[in-house]
Scaffold this active site. Structure first.
Site, mmCIF file in Angstrom:
data_model
loop_
_atom_site.group_PDB
_atom_site.id
_atom_site.type_symbol
_atom_site.label_atom_id
_atom_site.label_comp_id
_atom_site.label_asym_id
_atom_site.label_seq_id
_atom_site.Cartn_x
_atom_site.Cartn_y
_atom_site.Cartn_z
ATOM 1 N N TYR A 185 37.237 -2.330 6.729
ATOM 2 C CA TYR A 185 36.222 -1.669 7.560
ATOM 3 C C TYR A 185 36.180 -2.241 8.976
ATOM 4 O O TYR A 185 35.632 -1.628 9.880
ATOM 5 C CB TYR A 185 34.832 -1.772 6.923
ATOM 6 C CG TYR A 185 34.690 -0.984 5.634
ATOM 7 C CD1 TYR A 185 35.693 -0.126 5.203
ATOM 8 C CD2 TYR A 185 33.563 -1.094 4.838
ATOM 9 C CE1 TYR A 185 35.581 0.576 4.026
ATOM 10 C CE2 TYR A 185 33.439 -0.380 3.661
ATOM 11 C CZ TYR A 185 34.461 0.456 3.256
ATOM 12 O OH TYR A 185 34.344 1.164 2.086
ATOM 13 N N LYS A 233 44.123 -6.267 -5.405
ATOM 14 C CA LYS A 233 45.275 -5.396 -5.660
ATOM 15 C C LYS A 233 46.526 -6.218 -5.305
ATOM 16 O O LYS A 233 47.367 -5.819 -4.491
ATOM 17 C CB LYS A 233 45.143 -4.126 -4.789
ATOM 18 C CG LYS A 233 46.098 -3.010 -5.119
ATOM 19 C CD LYS A 233 45.854 -2.352 -6.457
ATOM 20 C CE LYS A 233 46.927 -1.305 -6.707
ATOM 21 N NZ LYS A 233 46.982 -0.851 -8.105
ATOM 22 N N ASP A 239 42.243 -1.118 -9.916
ATOM 23 C CA ASP A 239 42.317 0.105 -10.737
ATOM 24 C C ASP A 239 41.905 -0.195 -12.173
ATOM 25 O O ASP A 239 41.142 0.555 -12.796
ATOM 26 C CB ASP A 239 43.714 0.752 -10.651
ATOM 27 C CG ASP A 239 44.845 -0.266 -10.711
ATOM 28 O OD1 ASP A 239 44.580 -1.478 -10.581
ATOM 29 O OD2 ASP A 239 46.005 0.144 -10.879
ATOM 30 N N ASP A 245 32.584 -1.853 -2.247
ATOM 31 C CA ASP A 245 31.795 -0.669 -1.932
ATOM 32 C C ASP A 245 31.861 0.307 -3.108
ATOM 33 O O ASP A 245 30.845 0.829 -3.593
ATOM 34 C CB ASP A 245 32.388 -0.032 -0.655
ATOM 35 C CG ASP A 245 31.476 1.010 -0.046
ATOM 36 O OD1 ASP A 245 30.392 1.263 -0.596
ATOM 37 O OD2 ASP A 245 31.857 1.586 0.997
ATOM 38 N N ASP A 297 28.948 0.744 -6.538
ATOM 39 C CA ASP A 297 28.316 2.038 -6.827
ATOM 40 C C ASP A 297 28.598 2.472 -8.262
ATOM 41 O O ASP A 297 27.718 2.997 -8.945
ATOM 42 C CB ASP A 297 28.825 3.122 -5.863
ATOM 43 C CG ASP A 297 27.921 3.247 -4.641
ATOM 44 O OD1 ASP A 297 27.057 2.367 -4.445
ATOM 45 O OD2 ASP A 297 28.079 4.219 -3.879
#
Ligand code: NAD
Length: 364
Positions: free
Chosen positions: A143, A194, A226, A250, A254
């Protein structure tokens, strides 16, 4: 003598002022019970600040926050500010606050309340007992990494670029927050990356692994993002504390939140370097559709106040009392509309606050 705390309250927009009023009352009651004295000072942020001062984070607001022991924030935003230029939108107030207080770690618990299990979209035996803390890096990663932008290529076609970058220092500081959080919980930390594809993730994994030597009492594991997403839905009870970067956090926070089924129940904490001011706020937004109608669920705000006591002010007993009072009202069948089910007592925001205070007083 009573321990004294200066708390900046930022009610913001929409349902913000309604739920903040309840949290402040609850803190005043707990303060009387445990000999803690709270000095609340309120300031404008978001749309309310745009209307009054022409900007979403006035300098006075940031100054007040910096000079407080903790910041209790409600929510910002609403349709009336959606068409303003980007730098004047309410969200800039939040981003400015995060940057201004160097809030690099975001803690989001996803805990299922036994009384609300049927609100989850997953099966009872999968979600019963879920109690996860997601620690997300908040000020680095893709970001913020440079270069970023949309550029023209030599062929006259556009190319969008973002850069995922982490330094050892950034990984270490959020890693330490996560190890400490795991220590205060069930002693298990899962780091999500990852590393099979991304170099930035290899560094993340190496750094977290090295850090584990300082926390021999915490059991560390690693998952690729994943697989972590799959495991969260398949068997979420395997997780205690999760630590991950900004983008993965992020998304996963959620997903973890949705396991609980009720957005009106979820608090969060954003923390900076040790000894600095943290911000404590519900996960939900300003709910403009029900603002001013006395329908908001104040429990996420109240549980954010509990997180403030635990992680910001080191007052775990006060935090526990508030969390227990929430359990008591839910056990009694008290519900706001967002968590209502047949046979329960439907309460408005203010009545839910009164029920909480009664529970706090009875269990003192
Ligand atoms: P929202 O979380 O405000 O609302 C989503 C739905 O959940 C709505 O139906 C709302 O009524 C309900 N809801 C949310 N909190 C509730 C509560 N405490 N009690 C009962 N019901 C509740 O999300 P949205 O509608 O996407 O966004 C509304 C505004 O909030 C937008 O301007 C958005 O930018 C902003 N927002 C702010 C934050 C924040 O301040 N951190 C976070 C998300 C969205």
């Amino acid at each position: 003598m009573a321990q004294h705390y200066r708390i900046a309250t930022l009610p913001g927009d929409g349902i913000g002022p309604e739920i903040m009023a309840i949290a402040v009352e609850v803190l005043q009651v707990i303060g009387q019970q445990l000999d803690l004295s709270f000095e609340f000072k309120s300031a404008l942020i978001g749309g309310a600040a745009i209307d009054a001062m022409g900007e979403p984070l006035p300098a006075d607001t940031l100054e007040l926050c910096r000079n407080s022991e903790a910041v209790l924030l409600a929510a910002i935003g609403g349709p009336q500010w959606d068409n303003l230029p980007a730098h004047l939108r309410p969200e800039q107030g939040l981003l400015g606050l995060r940057a201004g207080l160097d809030l690099f770690a975001n803690l989001r618990p996803a805990k299922i309340f036994p009384q609300l299990i049927d609100a989850s979209s997953l099966k009872r035996d999968v979600v019963e007992g879920v109690d996860i803390m997601v620690v997300r890096e908040l000020t680095g990663g893709i970001y913020f990494g440079q270069p970023k932008g949309i550029f023209e290529t030599e062929l006259g076609k556009k190319r969008g670029v973002n850069t995922m970058a982490y330094t050892e220092v950034e990984i270490e500081r959020v890693g330490r927050v996560a190890f400490e959080a795991a220590r205060q919980r069930r002693g298990k930390l899962c780091s999500v990356d990852k590393a099979n594809v991304l170099e930035v993730s290899q560094l993340w994994r190496d750094q977290i692994t090295q850090l584990a030597q300082d926390y021999p009492d915490v059991e560390l594991s690693h998952l690729y993002v994943d697989n972590a997403a799959m495991q969260l839905l398949r068997w979420p009870k395997q997780f205690d504390t999760i630590v991950t970067g900004n983008l993965f956090g992020d998304i996963l926070s959620d997903a973890a939140a949705m396991l609980t089924g009720s957005i009106g129940m979820l608090p969060s904490a954003s923390l900076g370097p040790e000894g600095t001011v943290g911000v404590f706020e519900p996960v939900h937004g300003s709910a403009p559709d029900i603002a001013g109608a006395d329908k908001a669920n104040p429990l996420a705000q109240v549980l954010s106040a509990a997180m403030m006591l635990r992680y910001g002010l080191n007052q775990p007993e006060a935090a526990e009392r508030i969390e227990q009072a929430v359990q008591v009202v839910l056990d009694r069948g008290d519900r706001t509309a967002d968590i209502m089910s047949p046979g329960m007592n439907l309460l408005g925001c203010r009545a839910m606050g009164e029920a909480l205070i009664q529970a706090l007083t009875e269990t003192a």
